[in-house]
Design a protein around this motif. Structure first.
Motif, PDB file in Angstrom:
ATOM      1  N   ILE A 196       0.819  -1.212   0.000  1.00 29.69           N
ATOM      2  CA  ILE A 196       0.000   0.000   0.000  1.00 29.69           C
ATOM      3  C   ILE A 196       0.856   1.266   0.000  1.00 29.69           C
ATOM      4  O   ILE A 196       0.331   2.369  -0.184  1.00 29.69           O
ATOM      5  CB  ILE A 196      -0.947   0.034   1.210  1.00 29.69           C
ATOM      6  N   GLY A 197       2.162   1.109   0.187  1.00 32.61           N
ATOM      7  CA  GLY A 197       3.018   2.285   0.195  1.00 32.61           C
ATOM      8  C   GLY A 197       4.385   1.974   0.763  1.00 32.61           C
ATOM      9  O   GLY A 197       4.789   0.812   0.880  1.00 32.61           O
ATOM     10  N   LEU A 198       5.097   3.039   1.125  1.00 34.24           N
ATOM     11  CA  LEU A 198       6.465   2.905   1.622  1.00 34.24           C
ATOM     12  C   LEU A 198       6.621   3.636   2.943  1.00 34.24           C
ATOM     13  O   LEU A 198       6.036   4.710   3.146  1.00 34.24           O
ATOM     14  CB  LEU A 198       7.463   3.499   0.631  1.00 34.24           C
ATOM     15  N   CYS A 199       7.422   3.051   3.807  1.00 28.30           N
ATOM     16  CA  CYS A 199       7.878   3.713   5.024  1.00 28.30           C
ATOM     17  C   CYS A 199       9.389   3.902   4.869  1.00 28.30           C
ATOM     18  O   CYS A 199      10.127   2.923   4.698  1.00 28.30           O
ATOM     19  CB  CYS A 199       7.562   2.873   6.257  1.00 28.30           C
ATOM     20  N   VAL A 200       9.833   5.145   4.889  1.00 28.52           N
ATOM     21  CA  VAL A 200      11.256   5.451   4.716  1.00 28.52           C
ATOM     22  C   VAL A 200      11.804   5.955   6.042  1.00 28.52           C
ATOM     23  O   VAL A 200      11.396   7.014   6.536  1.00 28.52           O
ATOM     24  CB  VAL A 200      11.469   6.507   3.615  1.00 28.52           C
ATOM     25  N   VAL A 201      12.707   5.175   6.641  1.00 21.82           N
ATOM     26  CA  VAL A 201      13.412   5.572   7.863  1.00 21.82           C
ATOM     27  C   VAL A 201      14.799   6.045   7.442  1.00 21.82           C
ATOM     28  O   VAL A 201      15.511   5.328   6.733  1.00 21.82           O
ATOM     29  CB  VAL A 201      13.515   4.404   8.861  1.00 21.82           C
ATOM     30  N   SER A 202      15.187   7.251   7.863  1.00 23.90           N
ATOM     31  CA  SER A 202      16.429   7.830   7.341  1.00 23.90           C
ATOM     32  C   SER A 202      17.321   8.356   8.459  1.00 23.90           C
ATOM     33  O   SER A 202      16.872   8.558   9.599  1.00 23.90           O
ATOM     34  CB  SER A 202      16.109   8.942   6.339  1.00 23.90           C
ATOM     35  N   PHE A 203      18.582   8.599   8.075  1.00 24.37           N
ATOM     36  CA  PHE A 203      19.621   8.968   9.033  1.00 24.37           C
ATOM     37  C   PHE A 203      20.432  10.132   8.458  1.00 24.37           C
ATOM     38  O   PHE A 203      20.671  10.204   7.253  1.00 24.37           O
ATOM     39  CB  PHE A 203      20.537   7.781   9.307  1.00 24.37           C
ATOM     40  N   SER A 204      20.894  11.023   9.347  1.00 23.34           N
ATOM     41  CA  SER A 204      21.663  12.187   8.896  1.00 23.34           C
ATOM     42  C   SER A 204      23.116  11.857   8.604  1.00 23.34           C
ATOM     43  O   SER A 204      23.822  12.665   8.002  1.00 23.34           O
ATOM     44  CB  SER A 204      21.601  13.301   9.954  1.00 23.34           C
ATOM     45  N   GLU A 205      23.578  10.695   9.043  1.00 27.18           N
ATOM     46  CA  GLU A 205      24.955  10.276   8.802  1.00 27.18           C
ATOM     47  C   GLU A 205      24.961   8.913   8.116  1.00 27.18           C
ATOM     48  O   GLU A 205      24.055   8.106   8.320  1.00 27.18           O
ATOM     49  CB  GLU A 205      25.733  10.182  10.123  1.00 27.18           C
ATOM     50  N   PRO A 206      25.980   8.630   7.297  1.00 30.14           N
ATOM     51  CA  PRO A 206      26.096   7.286   6.721  1.00 30.14           C
ATOM     52  C   PRO A 206      26.198   6.247   7.828  1.00 30.14           C
ATOM     53  O   PRO A 206      26.786   6.495   8.875  1.00 30.14           O
ATOM     54  CB  PRO A 206      27.391   7.368   5.896  1.00 30.14           C
ATOM     55  N   ARG A 207      25.642   5.092   7.612  1.00 30.15           N
ATOM     56  CA  ARG A 207      25.721   4.024   8.619  1.00 30.15           C
ATOM     57  C   ARG A 207      25.412   2.687   7.961  1.00 30.15           C
ATOM     58  O   ARG A 207      24.783   2.599   6.904  1.00 30.15           O
ATOM     59  CB  ARG A 207      24.754   4.291   9.758  1.00 30.15           C
ATOM     60  N   SER A 208      25.871   1.619   8.585  1.00 30.14           N
ATOM     61  CA  SER A 208      25.586   0.270   8.111  1.00 30.14           C
ATOM     62  C   SER A 208      24.429  -0.304   8.925  1.00 30.14           C
ATOM     63  O   SER A 208      24.126   0.166  10.022  1.00 30.14           O
ATOM     64  CB  SER A 208      26.820  -0.623   8.249  1.00 30.14           C
ATOM     65  N   PHE A 209      23.779  -1.317   8.373  1.00 31.71           N
ATOM     66  CA  PHE A 209      22.641  -1.952   9.036  1.00 31.71           C
ATOM     67  C   PHE A 209      23.001  -3.394   9.361  1.00 31.71           C
ATOM     68  O   PHE A 209      23.379  -4.173   8.466  1.00 31.71           O
ATOM     69  CB  PHE A 209      21.404  -1.924   8.130  1.00 31.71           C
ATOM     70  N   SER A 210      22.890  -3.753  10.647  1.00 28.30           N
ATOM     71  CA  SER A 210      23.153  -5.137  11.038  1.00 28.30           C
ATOM     72  C   SER A 210      21.993  -6.023  10.605  1.00 28.30           C
ATOM     73  O   SER A 210      20.908  -5.535  10.261  1.00 28.30           O
ATOM     74  CB  SER A 210      23.339  -5.229  12.552  1.00 28.30           C
TER      75      SER A 210
END
Length: 728
Positions: free
Chosen positions: A297-311
């Protein structure tokens, strides 16, 4: 399982205080059980769910609550030994998630997924979900179940939350926050509530500072909520075609999250969107598909002000988040749509604006119940009548909702129709009572209908189960007349009692529904007393009796409405009844603007009427209207002499228009008829209709009054509106 209609919660154990014997006093047991069972069932799209309490001393599992299942159907699992070969017992023995295939309870389930509820000294219980489809829950579903179990275990045991399994402390905290999120989303009503819940419970644990919800509508992504972004950027991406945004298109097409760890990676993977990422204030993103009813039904965008990796753990939790949020957001969007429709309906049923009349200005408020459809059966209206008289009405259909609003619309239309027939309040109520009675035995309405006569300086009204009016005099005196109201419409038996007040010039008449003055903490009498006190203070602050012009008058009335509402309903979102308020500033006619004379009941009456009109209009400086007015009154007097009976009386009123009234002692009704070419008469009323702006008749106890209205010449009509005294 529908997220909008949670299944019934079944509680087992002590009937007097379910759950307290099992989990200790003071814990919000019922609420916690309801939430965890509902969301666990939704997470796995299951048939139902159960919670058992673990009694390690006895080595048994006691059934505490179930949802989506019949009480008789779960009796087999009411008391389970720890060593029994069933999913709940397996989960407790292993201290980990288990999934057992088969229909253990004989309800058509494909299997049972069970996970322990962690406590400080081991499992305090177990959460089980009866699954409908084949196969085991995927990683995202397991992650959400772990989060729910961690949160529920902490709430039910009354201690600090523990991690459902080995892992860093941060991961445990995130799981608990996910559990808290499920509780917040269960209470979320609007799309805004969903955005706030995710921003509060998801962004901090992940170190995120940006959030955007975009719904898929007609091949475009429309922003429906955001946090941490400037409006300029949101405007740039709002309504963007799905095909034009490769990263979004990939997520929707594959139903798979995309994790972008830096701007450089975004440029490399999606070079066509370089202009979007260049103006974005963020440096890393998690693009999560929101699923509901088996579709994206759509998108949820979670964002960060700095580059980072995701575990791996972060990716799993965020993926689980998207499914949970998607279901809540779809429900919230449906509510938003219904809310908008309800508001549109309410606006259509209530007056869009209140008229500004020579004898009255008004302001009003309608406040729907804090919970529900934001639409109800309270209404108000101000209706202009002949001779500058004003009808004021306020009513309340019992209950609130779409049905009550529809009934309210019918009653308001009926009141306006009956008022236009110039019916007195008691007769109007008799007709309205018949209408409500025909709706059925379950429908009732309270109502107050009043007529203010600026010449007689009286307010005549009837009450049907409704709070009485409150009157504020120009000297600041506030009082509410005593009197027992008749029963509500639909339960009353005519005749209705008629009450009358004498109003000084420049008075306030305040009408309200019981939702404004009655609550769980005060009865109607206490509420009326508080309303009188507020009005006494409010009129002094808003200078309602010192307005310079009509606009200033209305502004003061609006301010007074706000003061009353804020004082009586400080927490409007928690009200459980609709509330209506109508404040009317009445103005009496000046003696110099009213002239009357008696006429003989014979052919001489027409000549005397014309002579009286010429003299009075010259006195008022309205000589330009003399010829037309003489012709109108001649026709009216001629009809009385030929078809009615005396006594005959002529009255002239100078207001925003010139009003001519002719009183006689007959109840016969004048009607316009079509005269043929050869008829010598029958055209008098057609002439009256052509020469006047409007005309009509109203009936009195001993006769009737036929009236006409004519527009004033421009030089006289340009005086201060609403105050006839300036025309002297």
């Amino acid at each position: 399982m529908s997220d909008a209609e949670p299944p019934e919660l079944l509680l087992f154990g002590s009937p007097a205080a379910p759950g307290e014997d099992a989990w200790g006093e003071g814990a919000p047991v019922t609420e916690t059980l309801d939430l965890v069972l509902h969301h666990a069932t939704t997470c796995l799209d299951g048939l139902g769910a159960l919670v058992h309490r673990h009694d390690p001393a006895a080595g048994r599992l006691r059934l505490v609550a179930a949802s989506g299942l019949a009480r008789a159907g779960v009796g087999e699992w009411a008391d389970l030994p720890d060593e029994q070969d069933v999913a709940p017992a397996h989960a407790v023995r292993r201290g980990a998630f288990v999934c057992v295939a088969g229909d253990s309870l004989g309800i058509g389930a494909a299997g049972t997924a069970a996970i322990p509820l962690p406590g400080a000294d081991g499992p305090v219980g177990v959460l089980s979900v009866l699954t409908a489809g084949p196969g085991e829950p995927d990683e995202a579903q397991r992650s959400l179940l772990h989060a729910l179990a961690a949160w529920a275990g902490a709430r039910l045991s009354g201690g600090a939350a523990t991690s459902p399994g080995p892992g860093p402390v941060a991961g445990a905290k995130r799981s608990v926050r996910m559990g808290e999120l499920t509780a917040a989303l269960a209470e979320a009503v609007t799309s805004h509530d969903v955005v706030q819940a995710v921003a509060e419970f998801v962004l901090p644990p992940f170190g995120a500072d940006g959030l955007v919800f975009q719904m898929l509508e007609g091949g475009r992504l429309k922003v429906v909520g955001a946090a941490g972004y400037p409006q300029e950027f949101l405007s740039l991406v709002d309504g963007i075609p799905l095909a034009a945004h490769a990263s979004f298109h990939d997520v929707v097409r594959t139903r798979t999250p995309r994790f972008i760890e830096s701007t450089a990676e975004a440029f490399r993977r999606y070079p066509a969107l370089r202009h979007v990422h260049e103006v974005s204030p963020k440096e890393a993103w998690a693009f999560l598909p929101m699923m509901a009813s088996g579709r994206v039904i759509g998108l949820c965008v979670v964002s960060f002000s700095e580059p980072r990796s995701f575990s791996d753990e972060e990716r799993t939790l965020l993926t689980a988040l998207s499914g949970l949020v998607g279901q809540s957001l779809e429900r919230a969007r449906l509510y938003d749509l219904e809310h908008a429709r309800a508001q549109e309906l309410q606006r259509g049923l209530l007056p869009r604006t209140l008229p500004r009349l020579p004898a009255a200005s008004a302001a009003a408020r309608y406040l729907p119940a804090g919970r529900g459809e934001e639409v109800g059966g309270d209404w108000y209206d101000v209706i202009p009548l002949s001779a500058d008289r004003v009808a004021m009405v306020i009513g309340d259909v019992m209950g609130h909702g779409i049905t009550e609003a529809a009934i309210m619309g019918r009653l308001r239309t009926a009141v306006r129709t009956l008022a236009d027939l110039e019916m007195p309040p008691d007769e109007l109520f008799s007709r309205l009572n018949d209408l409500v009675s025909e709706l059925g035995e379950d429908f009732y309405a309270t109502c107050l209908y009043a007529i203010f006569d600026p010449v007689a300086r009286t307010c005549t009204y009837c009450l049907a189960g409704h709070p009485p009016p409150v009157v504020v005099h120009p000297d600041g005196t506030v009082h509410s007349p005593e009197g027992t109201p008749d029963p509500p419409l639909g339960a009353a038996s005519p005749p209705f009692a008629t009450h009358q007040l004498h109003l000084p010039d420049e008075s306030l008449v305040v009408l309200c529904t019981d939702g404004l003055i009655e609550s769980a903490t005060r009865d109607i009498d206490q509420g009326l007393a508080q309303l009188r006190q507020i009005l006494s203070q409010g009129t002094a602050h808003t200078a309602c009796f010192e307005a310079a012009d009509e606009d200033d008058d209305v502004r003061c009335l609006e301010e007074l409405c706000d003061r009353v509402v804020s004082a009586l309903l400080p927490d409007q979102g928690q009200t459980n009844d609709d509330a209506g308020l109508l404040v009317v500033h009445t103005r009496c006619a000046a003696a110099r603007d009213v002239a009357s004379c008696s006429l003989p009941d014979d052919p001489r009456a027409a000549g005397q009427a014309r002579e009286y009109i010429r003299k009075q209009l010259d006195t008022w400086g309205l000589g330009d209207l003399a010829l037309t007015t003489e012709l109108l009154v001649s026709e009216l007097v001629g009809n009385v002499v030929r078809h009615a009976k005396g006594p005959i009386r002529l009255r002239l009123l100078r207001s925003r228009s010139l009003i001519c009234e002719l009183y006689d002692g007959s109840l016969t009704t004048p009607r316009i008829r079509h005269a043929s070419y050869t008829d010598e008469g029958g055209r008098g009323l057609q002439l009256i209709a052509a020469l006047s702006r409007r005309w009509g008749a109203r009936y009195l106890q001993d006769g009737k009054c036929i009236w006409t209205e004519q527009d004033l010449p421009l030089a006289h009509a340009s005086g201060e509106p609403g105050r006839t005294s300036v025309l002297a």
